[in-house]
Scaffold this motif. Structure first.
Motif, PDB file in Angstrom:
ATOM      1  N   SER A   1       0.844  -1.195   0.000  1.00 46.78           N
ATOM      2  CA  SER A   1       0.000   0.000   0.000  1.00 46.78           C
ATOM      3  C   SER A   1       0.881   1.247   0.000  1.00 46.78           C
ATOM      4  O   SER A   1       2.081   1.189   0.304  1.00 46.78           O
ATOM      5  CB  SER A   1      -0.928   0.017   1.220  1.00 46.78           C
ATOM      6  OG  SER A   1      -0.185   0.143   2.413  1.00 46.78           O
ATOM      7  N   VAL A   2       0.268   2.367  -0.352  1.00 45.74           N
ATOM      8  CA  VAL A   2       0.979   3.649  -0.404  1.00 45.74           C
ATOM      9  C   VAL A   2       0.160   4.710   0.316  1.00 45.74           C
ATOM     10  O   VAL A   2      -1.067   4.610   0.399  1.00 45.74           O
ATOM     11  CB  VAL A   2       1.238   4.101  -1.857  1.00 45.74           C
ATOM     12  CG1 VAL A   2       2.303   3.240  -2.516  1.00 45.74           C
ATOM     13  CG2 VAL A   2      -0.051   4.065  -2.677  1.00 45.74           C
ATOM     14  N   SER A   3       0.838   5.716   0.855  1.00 41.38           N
ATOM     15  CA  SER A   3       0.177   6.843   1.511  1.00 41.38           C
ATOM     16  C   SER A   3       0.904   8.122   1.123  1.00 41.38           C
ATOM     17  O   SER A   3       2.085   8.083   0.753  1.00 41.38           O
ATOM     18  CB  SER A   3       0.183   6.679   3.035  1.00 41.38           C
ATOM     19  OG  SER A   3      -0.444   5.481   3.429  1.00 41.38           O
ATOM     20  N   GLY A   4       0.201   9.259   1.249  1.00 34.73           N
ATOM     21  CA  GLY A   4       0.800  10.533   0.882  1.00 34.73           C
ATOM     22  C   GLY A   4       0.664  11.597   1.956  1.00 34.73           C
ATOM     23  O   GLY A   4      -0.460  11.905   2.401  1.00 34.73           O
TER      24      GLY A   4
ATOM     25  N   GLU B   1      -4.785   6.990  -5.597  1.00 34.14           N
ATOM     26  CA  GLU B   1      -5.488   6.852  -4.333  1.00 34.14           C
ATOM     27  C   GLU B   1      -5.841   8.209  -3.731  1.00 34.14           C
ATOM     28  O   GLU B   1      -6.941   8.402  -3.200  1.00 34.14           O
ATOM     29  CB  GLU B   1      -4.643   6.038  -3.346  1.00 34.14           C
ATOM     30  CG  GLU B   1      -4.641   4.545  -3.598  1.00 34.14           C
ATOM     31  CD  GLU B   1      -5.975   3.889  -3.245  1.00 34.14           C
ATOM     32  OE1 GLU B   1      -6.807   4.545  -2.571  1.00 34.14           O
ATOM     33  OE2 GLU B   1      -6.183   2.734  -3.640  1.00 34.14           O
ATOM     34  N   ILE B   2      -4.920   9.154  -3.783  1.00 30.29           N
ATOM     35  CA  ILE B   2      -5.190  10.481  -3.226  1.00 30.29           C
ATOM     36  C   ILE B   2      -6.292  11.178  -4.012  1.00 30.29           C
ATOM     37  O   ILE B   2      -7.187  11.804  -3.441  1.00 30.29           O
ATOM     38  CB  ILE B   2      -3.903  11.325  -3.198  1.00 30.29           C
ATOM     39  CG1 ILE B   2      -2.932  10.738  -2.165  1.00 30.29           C
ATOM     40  CG2 ILE B   2      -4.211  12.785  -2.875  1.00 30.29           C
ATOM     41  CD1 ILE B   2      -1.571  11.381  -2.156  1.00 30.29           C
ATOM     42  N   LYS B   3      -6.260  11.060  -5.331  1.00 33.77           N
ATOM     43  CA  LYS B   3      -7.306  11.668  -6.166  1.00 33.77           C
ATOM     44  C   LYS B   3      -8.661  11.030  -5.869  1.00 33.77           C
ATOM     45  O   LYS B   3      -9.682  11.731  -5.745  1.00 33.77           O
ATOM     46  CB  LYS B   3      -6.948  11.482  -7.645  1.00 33.77           C
ATOM     47  CG  LYS B   3      -7.964  12.096  -8.603  1.00 33.77           C
ATOM     48  CD  LYS B   3      -7.824  13.590  -8.631  1.00 33.77           C
ATOM     49  CE  LYS B   3      -8.796  14.298  -9.558  1.00 33.77           C
ATOM     50  NZ  LYS B   3      -9.306  13.592 -10.682  1.00 33.77           N
ATOM     51  N   GLU B   4      -8.699   9.697  -5.739  1.00 34.57           N
ATOM     52  CA  GLU B   4      -9.959   9.008  -5.479  1.00 34.57           C
ATOM     53  C   GLU B   4     -10.520   9.361  -4.102  1.00 34.57           C
ATOM     54  O   GLU B   4     -11.723   9.582  -3.953  1.00 34.57           O
ATOM     55  CB  GLU B   4      -9.760   7.496  -5.573  1.00 34.57           C
ATOM     56  CG  GLU B   4      -9.531   6.983  -6.989  1.00 34.57           C
ATOM     57  CD  GLU B   4      -9.260   5.491  -7.039  1.00 34.57           C
ATOM     58  OE1 GLU B   4      -9.120   4.962  -8.152  1.00 34.57           O
ATOM     59  OE2 GLU B   4      -9.171   4.850  -5.968  1.00 34.57           O
ATOM     60  N   GLU B   5      -9.663   9.400  -3.084  1.00 36.42           N
ATOM     61  CA  GLU B   5     -10.127   9.606  -1.714  1.00 36.42           C
ATOM     62  C   GLU B   5     -10.440  11.064  -1.386  1.00 36.42           C
ATOM     63  O   GLU B   5     -11.288  11.332  -0.530  1.00 36.42           O
ATOM     64  CB  GLU B   5      -9.089   9.088  -0.714  1.00 36.42           C
ATOM     65  CG  GLU B   5      -9.007   7.571  -0.638  1.00 36.42           C
ATOM     66  CD  GLU B   5      -8.236   7.099   0.582  1.00 36.42           C
ATOM     67  OE1 GLU B   5      -7.633   7.950   1.268  1.00 36.42           O
ATOM     68  OE2 GLU B   5      -8.229   5.885   0.834  1.00 36.42           O
ATOM     69  N   THR B   6      -9.758  12.009  -2.057  1.00 35.34           N
ATOM     70  CA  THR B   6      -9.876  13.408  -1.638  1.00 35.34           C
ATOM     71  C   THR B   6     -10.223  14.374  -2.767  1.00 35.34           C
ATOM     72  O   THR B   6     -10.616  15.504  -2.487  1.00 35.34           O
ATOM     73  CB  THR B   6      -8.556  13.886  -1.012  1.00 35.34           C
ATOM     74  OG1 THR B   6      -7.553  14.010  -2.045  1.00 35.34           O
ATOM     75  CG2 THR B   6      -8.054  12.913   0.050  1.00 35.34           C
ATOM     76  N   GLY B   7     -10.021  13.983  -4.023  1.00 34.20           N
ATOM     77  CA  GLY B   7     -10.208  14.894  -5.144  1.00 34.20           C
ATOM     78  C   GLY B   7      -8.998  15.744  -5.459  1.00 34.20           C
ATOM     79  O   GLY B   7      -9.014  16.546  -6.399  1.00 34.20           O
ATOM     80  N   ALA B   8      -7.917  15.583  -4.698  1.00 34.59           N
ATOM     81  CA  ALA B   8      -6.732  16.432  -4.856  1.00 34.59           C
ATOM     82  C   ALA B   8      -5.773  15.902  -5.919  1.00 34.59           C
ATOM     83  O   ALA B   8      -5.548  14.694  -6.019  1.00 34.59           O
ATOM     84  CB  ALA B   8      -5.995  16.550  -3.526  1.00 34.59           C
ATOM     85  N   ILE B   9      -5.220  16.814  -6.695  1.00 35.71           N
ATOM     86  CA  ILE B   9      -4.127  16.512  -7.628  1.00 35.71           C
ATOM     87  C   ILE B   9      -2.840  16.994  -6.967  1.00 35.71           C
ATOM     88  O   ILE B   9      -2.750  18.137  -6.503  1.00 35.71           O
ATOM     89  CB  ILE B   9      -4.346  17.207  -8.974  1.00 35.71           C
ATOM     90  CG1 ILE B   9      -5.635  16.674  -9.626  1.00 35.71           C
ATOM     91  CG2 ILE B   9      -3.149  16.998  -9.905  1.00 35.71           C
ATOM     92  CD1 ILE B   9      -6.051  17.419 -10.864  1.00 35.71           C
ATOM     93  N   VAL B  10      -1.827  16.129  -6.917  1.00 35.79           N
ATOM     94  CA  VAL B  10      -0.635  16.418  -6.127  1.00 35.79           C
ATOM     95  C   VAL B  10       0.639  16.188  -6.927  1.00 35.79           C
ATOM     96  O   VAL B  10       0.618  15.595  -8.004  1.00 35.79           O
ATOM     97  CB  VAL B  10      -0.603  15.538  -4.852  1.00 35.79           C
ATOM     98  CG1 VAL B  10      -1.826  15.805  -3.987  1.00 35.79           C
ATOM     99  CG2 VAL B  10      -0.531  14.061  -5.215  1.00 35.79           C
TER     100      VAL B  10
END
Length: 208
Positions: A59-62, A103-112
């Motif tokens: 798994s990955v986290s940001g 995962e970040i886009k799916e969970e939060t809507g954020a582009i990073v």
């Protein structure tokens, strides 16, 4: 025969099934039929021999900050007692960097945009390896993910107040390490022929 990734997934799906109206109706019918049903059981099978695949999940986290230095946090539906940095499981044929962006886009809507990896964490009990990236918020309207996250927000975190938001110790360690990072090299590649897909190194500045 049906296979689950792990016992946690089985228990979650089984709980949803038992709570459904269809299951309750089936239980009622079984009572009405009585002795017609001779036996009903569940069996858990495991592989034998030396050729079984390793049972690990990657798994990955940001750890994502905005221009004000605030950190992007989510509250997961299955872990409502704590907040955490967004992330999830890496899919087949997906690089770690692709997975953390998705995962970040799916969970939060954020582009990073990612700067590097700040830590690798192994949950030996559940067979989960987690890789934490640190990066910056670029754009996107924050939102929750249906049936996944119930809260998405930026919060100003410090070494002293982080535990007020993140109450599970293994999540807290990842955030405290990422707060003052020492980056390690990351490279994703293909072979035959050799082709580099992504690189994140302390000495390389690269747009993602």
């Amino acid at each position: 025969m049906w296979a689950y990734n792990n016992m946690e997934e089985y228990e979650r799906i089984e709980a949803n099934i038992r709570a459904s109206d269809l299951h309750k109706m089936g239980q009622k019918k079984r009572k009405e039929l009585g002795d017609i049903i001779i036996d009903s059981r569940q069996e858990f099978l495991t592989s034998t021999g030396n050729d079984q695949y390793p049972k690990h999940i990657v798994s990955v986290s940001g750890y994502i900050t905005n221009d004000q230095g605030e950190v992007l946090l989510v509250r997961n539906m299955d872990r409502a007692d704590t907040m955490e940095i967004p992330g999830g499981q890496v899919e087949e044929e997906e690089s770690l960097l692709e997975a953390v962006h998705r995962e970040i886009k799916e969970e939060t809507g954020a582009i990073v945009q990612m700067d590097g990896i700040t830590g690798i964490y192994q949950n030996v009990t559940k067979g989960i390896i987690n890789i934490v990236f640190r990066g910056k918020y670029i754009s996107g309207d924050l939102r929750t993910q249906e049936e996944e996250t119930t809260e998405v927000c930026f919060r100003k975190l410090t070494a002293t107040n982080t535990s007020q938001y993140i109450t599970r110790e293994h999540f807290l360690d990842r955030v405290l390490d990422a707060m003052h990072p020492t980056y390690i090299p990351y490279e994703a590649f293909e072979i035959r022929p050799h082709h580099i897909l992504h690189q994140l190194r302390p000495s390389i500045k690269q747009e993602q």
